[in-house]
Design a protein around this motif. Sequence first.
Motif, PDB file in Angstrom:
ATOM      1  N   SER A  68      13.750 108.067  69.702  1.00  0.00           N
ATOM      2  CA  SER A  68      14.489 107.295  70.702  1.00  0.00           C
ATOM      3  C   SER A  68      13.957 107.461  72.119  1.00  0.00           C
ATOM      4  CB  SER A  68      15.966 107.708  70.690  1.00  0.00           C
ATOM      5  OG  SER A  68      16.526 107.537  69.408  1.00  0.00           O
ATOM      6  N   ARG A  69      12.862 108.145  72.311  1.00  0.00           N
ATOM      7  CA  ARG A  69      12.433 108.376  73.700  1.00  0.00           C
ATOM      8  C   ARG A  69      12.102 107.047  74.386  1.00  0.00           C
ATOM      9  NH1 ARG A  69       6.989 108.429  74.905  1.00  0.00           N
ATOM     10  NH2 ARG A  69       5.601 108.321  73.105  1.00  0.00           N
ATOM     11  N   THR A  70      12.476 106.962  75.666  1.00  0.00           N
ATOM     12  CA  THR A  70      12.356 105.674  76.359  1.00  0.00           C
ATOM     13  C   THR A  70      10.906 105.299  76.622  1.00  0.00           C
ATOM     14  OG1 THR A  70      12.602 106.756  78.511  1.00  0.00           O
ATOM     15  CG2 THR A  70      14.605 105.887  77.476  1.00  0.00           C
ATOM     16  N   GLY A  71      10.026 106.281  76.760  1.00  0.00           N
ATOM     17  CA  GLY A  71       8.633 105.974  77.082  1.00  0.00           C
ATOM     18  C   GLY A  71       7.973 105.064  76.072  1.00  0.00           C
ATOM     19  N   ALA A  72       8.447 105.118  74.854  1.00  0.00           N
ATOM     20  CA  ALA A  72       7.840 104.311  73.789  1.00  0.00           C
ATOM     21  C   ALA A  72       8.488 102.935  73.663  1.00  0.00           C
ATOM     22  CB  ALA A  72       7.950 105.051  72.458  1.00  0.00           C
ATOM     23  N   LEU A  73       9.559 102.708  74.388  1.00  0.00           N
ATOM     24  CA  LEU A  73      10.284 101.435  74.257  1.00  0.00           C
ATOM     25  C   LEU A  73       9.669 100.388  75.180  1.00  0.00           C
ATOM     26  CD1 LEU A  73      14.099 102.205  74.120  1.00  0.00           C
ATOM     27  CD2 LEU A  73      12.683 101.157  72.350  1.00  0.00           C
ATOM     28  N   ILE A  74       9.199  99.321  74.607  1.00  0.00           N
ATOM     29  CA  ILE A  74       8.664  98.208  75.398  1.00  0.00           C
ATOM     30  C   ILE A  74       9.563  97.001  75.223  1.00  0.00           C
ATOM     31  CG2 ILE A  74       6.677  96.742  75.812  1.00  0.00           C
ATOM     32  CD1 ILE A  74       5.022  98.741  74.278  1.00  0.00           C
ATOM     33  N   PHE A  75       9.916  96.766  73.997  1.00  0.00           N
ATOM     34  CA  PHE A  75      10.718  95.601  73.642  1.00  0.00           C
ATOM     35  C   PHE A  75      12.154  96.023  73.358  1.00  0.00           C
ATOM     36  CE2 PHE A  75       6.334  94.863  72.153  1.00  0.00           C
ATOM     37  CZ  PHE A  75       6.012  93.809  72.984  1.00  0.00           C
ATOM     38  N   ARG A  76      12.997  95.062  73.086  1.00  0.00           N
ATOM     39  CA  ARG A  76      14.383  95.371  72.720  1.00  0.00           C
ATOM     40  C   ARG A  76      14.402  96.345  71.539  1.00  0.00           C
ATOM     41  NH1 ARG A  76      19.202  92.307  72.775  1.00  0.00           N
ATOM     42  NH2 ARG A  76      18.065  90.477  73.483  1.00  0.00           N
ATOM     43  N   ASP A  77      13.581  96.040  70.529  1.00  0.00           N
ATOM     44  CA  ASP A  77      13.547  96.840  69.314  1.00  0.00           C
ATOM     45  C   ASP A  77      12.190  97.526  69.191  1.00  0.00           C
ATOM     46  OD1 ASP A  77      16.052  95.788  68.551  1.00  0.00           O
ATOM     47  OD2 ASP A  77      15.034  93.992  67.789  1.00  0.00           O
ATOM     48  N   THR A  78      12.118  98.431  68.254  1.00  0.00           N
ATOM     49  CA  THR A  78      10.841  99.073  67.979  1.00  0.00           C
ATOM     50  C   THR A  78      10.747  99.323  66.476  1.00  0.00           C
ATOM     51  OG1 THR A  78       9.363 100.850  68.679  1.00  0.00           O
ATOM     52  CG2 THR A  78      11.647 101.464  68.249  1.00  0.00           C
ATOM     53  N   SER A  79       9.559  99.740  66.054  1.00  0.00           N
ATOM     54  CA  SER A  79       9.381 100.163  64.670  1.00  0.00           C
ATOM     55  C   SER A  79       8.789 101.559  64.698  1.00  0.00           C
ATOM     56  CB  SER A  79       8.440  99.210  63.930  1.00  0.00           C
ATOM     57  OG  SER A  79       8.157  99.721  62.640  1.00  0.00           O
ATOM     58  N   CYS A  80       9.355 102.436  63.905  1.00  0.00           N
ATOM     59  CA  CYS A  80       8.927 103.827  63.958  1.00  0.00           C
ATOM     60  C   CYS A  80       9.097 104.448  62.576  1.00  0.00           C
ATOM     61  CB  CYS A  80       9.780 104.562  64.993  1.00  0.00           C
ATOM     62  SG  CYS A  80       9.056 106.098  65.513  1.00  0.00           S
ATOM     63  N   GLY A  81       8.023 105.013  62.054  1.00  0.00           N
ATOM     64  CA  GLY A  81       8.089 105.632  60.739  1.00  0.00           C
ATOM     65  C   GLY A  81       8.074 107.147  60.840  1.00  0.00           C
ATOM     66  N   VAL A  82       8.208 107.774  59.680  1.00  0.00           N
ATOM     67  CA  VAL A  82       8.106 109.231  59.619  1.00  0.00           C
ATOM     68  C   VAL A  82       7.206 109.600  58.437  1.00  0.00           C
ATOM     69  CG1 VAL A  82       9.306 111.435  59.418  1.00  0.00           C
ATOM     70  CG2 VAL A  82      10.460 109.495  60.526  1.00  0.00           C
ATOM     71  N   ILE A 105      17.797 100.664  68.320  1.00  0.00           N
ATOM     72  CA  ILE A 105      16.431 100.169  68.544  1.00  0.00           C
ATOM     73  C   ILE A 105      15.661  99.890  67.262  1.00  0.00           C
ATOM     74  CG2 ILE A 105      16.158 101.199  70.833  1.00  0.00           C
ATOM     75  CD1 ILE A 105      14.795 103.585  69.491  1.00  0.00           C
ATOM     76  N   LEU A 106      16.199 100.297  66.118  1.00  0.00           N
ATOM     77  CA  LEU A 106      15.529 100.050  64.836  1.00  0.00           C
ATOM     78  C   LEU A 106      16.341  98.999  64.078  1.00  0.00           C
ATOM     79  CD1 LEU A 106      14.864 103.780  63.879  1.00  0.00           C
ATOM     80  CD2 LEU A 106      13.153 102.138  64.681  1.00  0.00           C
ATOM     81  N   PRO A 107      15.845  97.749  64.020  1.00  0.00           N
ATOM     82  CA  PRO A 107      16.677  96.665  63.510  1.00  0.00           C
ATOM     83  C   PRO A 107      16.851  96.616  61.991  1.00  0.00           C
ATOM     84  CG  PRO A 107      14.735  95.810  64.656  1.00  0.00           C
ATOM     85  CD  PRO A 107      14.571  97.288  64.568  1.00  0.00           C
ATOM     86  N   SER A 108      15.919  97.176  61.217  1.00  0.00           N
ATOM     87  CA  SER A 108      16.040  97.024  59.768  1.00  0.00           C
ATOM     88  C   SER A 108      15.279  98.145  59.064  1.00  0.00           C
ATOM     89  CB  SER A 108      15.478  95.677  59.303  1.00  0.00           C
ATOM     90  OG  SER A 108      14.070  95.745  59.187  1.00  0.00           O
ATOM     91  N   ARG A 109      15.505  98.268  57.752  1.00  0.00           N
ATOM     92  CA  ARG A 109      14.788  99.294  56.973  1.00  0.00           C
ATOM     93  C   ARG A 109      13.279  99.093  57.038  1.00  0.00           C
ATOM     94  NH1 ARG A 109      18.438  99.612  51.435  1.00  0.00           N
ATOM     95  NH2 ARG A 109      20.259 100.664  52.347  1.00  0.00           N
TER      96      ARG A 109
END
Lengths: 365, 186
Positions: free
Chosen positions: A232-246, A317-321
């Motif tokens: 959730s860190r803000t530095g990585a947020l550019i758009f409304r949503d983001t995609s982030c895996g683990v 910030i994560l819209p879907s699976r």
Amino acid sequence: MPGSGSLDPDLAQQAIEYCYQQDWSDGLPLVPVSQPLLDRFLAQTSRGPQEIIGSLEATGRDCTVELAAINAAMAGCQPEYFPVVLAALEALMAERAARGGGWQSTSGPAPLIVVNGPVRGELGFNAAGGVFGPGFRPNATVARSIGLIVRNVFGVKPHVLEQATQGLPGRWSICIAENEEESPWEPLSAEGGQPAGASAVSATLLRTCEFVDNRHTQDPQQLLWDFADTISRTGALIFRDTSCGVVFCPEHAQLLAAAGFTKAGVRDWLIEHCGRTGAELRRAGKDGVSENNVRFAADTAAVKGDGEAGGDGFSRILPSRQHVPIVVAGARNAAISMVVRVFGLWSGTAVGVETRARARAGRKG
Amino acid sequence: MPNAILDPTGGAGRVPAAAGPGQTGDLVLAPRRRGLTGAKVGLLVNTKQNADIFLEEVGKLLVERHGAAGILARTKAAFAQPAPECLLKELTTECDVVVTGIGDCGSCSASAVADGVALEGHGTPAAVICSDAFTGSADAIAGLRGAPGYQYATTPHPVAVLTPAQVRDRALTVLPDVVALLVDPR
């Protein structure tokens, strides 16, 4: 392979230097490729040398099987790796960002290549300790092949069409095998539509990788909150949503699975809990969202068009699976996992790796 | 004879370097009007942050100060990609000149110049506006599109963080360069 006494290092050095002079290199030495070496690569696939397997509209360049083979050989691949390179390229070309402007982007994204199935053991891909590298020829050279294809075939070179502001460490070296043996969950390739037990490659583009070191708790909620903080860190947020895996280490994955979490359950938890409050977004100048879904500082810029200023509520910030790909890799020796920040959105497609038997049959036919 | 070392580029070799000023390689620029009086101005907005405000202001100034007859603003959906042919067709059919931008990232600077070159090929004078941080990418794509040395206007980097008032100032500053690209008063 002849003994070292019969090899000529001086000739080899000249050939390597020639490749540098042609501006083919990513900075490291290349294997000079001859026709016999190329032929050994082409023998690994049933596809014809002139078949086009990738295109970049921006430069109008096409990648043929033959050009992919030359670059894979230059990268240091053994011929047997070539079907994996072909699958990795096909998987990447399924990514909208890779077909579009991704290679030219200021963010300088890195391919994340994930290998599943028996080909991991057959070719010696590392799925365990130090999986992000270095030290393993298949992992290192398959990833490097993609970088050389982008440079030499698609014509996207640094400071010219490639405009990465800083780039990122490991841009052309992130190829991991999934640690299926120690994963409690189904492999990534199964989610990508490949049958169980098949060798397959999945790929997407990454902005960066960030570790989460939590050897501190056995509580799955606490563990997931630790991931949520990094995601959730803000530095990585550019758009409304983001995609982030683990990329979970086996220990984290097993802890979560033992607590009843499926992959889908982990995703749903992260979707629910990752995000920031309006105040936190405002503090970082990212509280507004334009009509193009780009974040902006609503305090200093006029709200434009259909854009909206951020409220004070919590924004997920994560819209879907699909926005939360999950892989298991690494050693079981510590509870250290990697958050992988996706550039764009993973296509959700895994590409099968052609087997030797199929390649032989294809060529005969 | 030793074996030859194989070429990994397919013979494409290096990205061509930009030629000198005024040279445009194979590209024949669209014929220029002597002025903009009565001209319909197309705006091709690429959706980069502030591109809409920037181009709308340029359009407004072209009407107010240079006698342009009207504005047709269009937006391309994917800033990273060249504009689709149907959009270019519409602009060249409906407009006498087109202004496009802002080339403010690696891919969109290249695609904005690609759009400019394509518009010229359709016979419509174009003025591309790029951030001055992306001239390397802009020049390289011009070379790839057969137009090495293709001229475009630049505005200082950065653009995305500017306030609307600052963006409008930028539009005013770049206006003479835009006009110079679009007309030939001789």
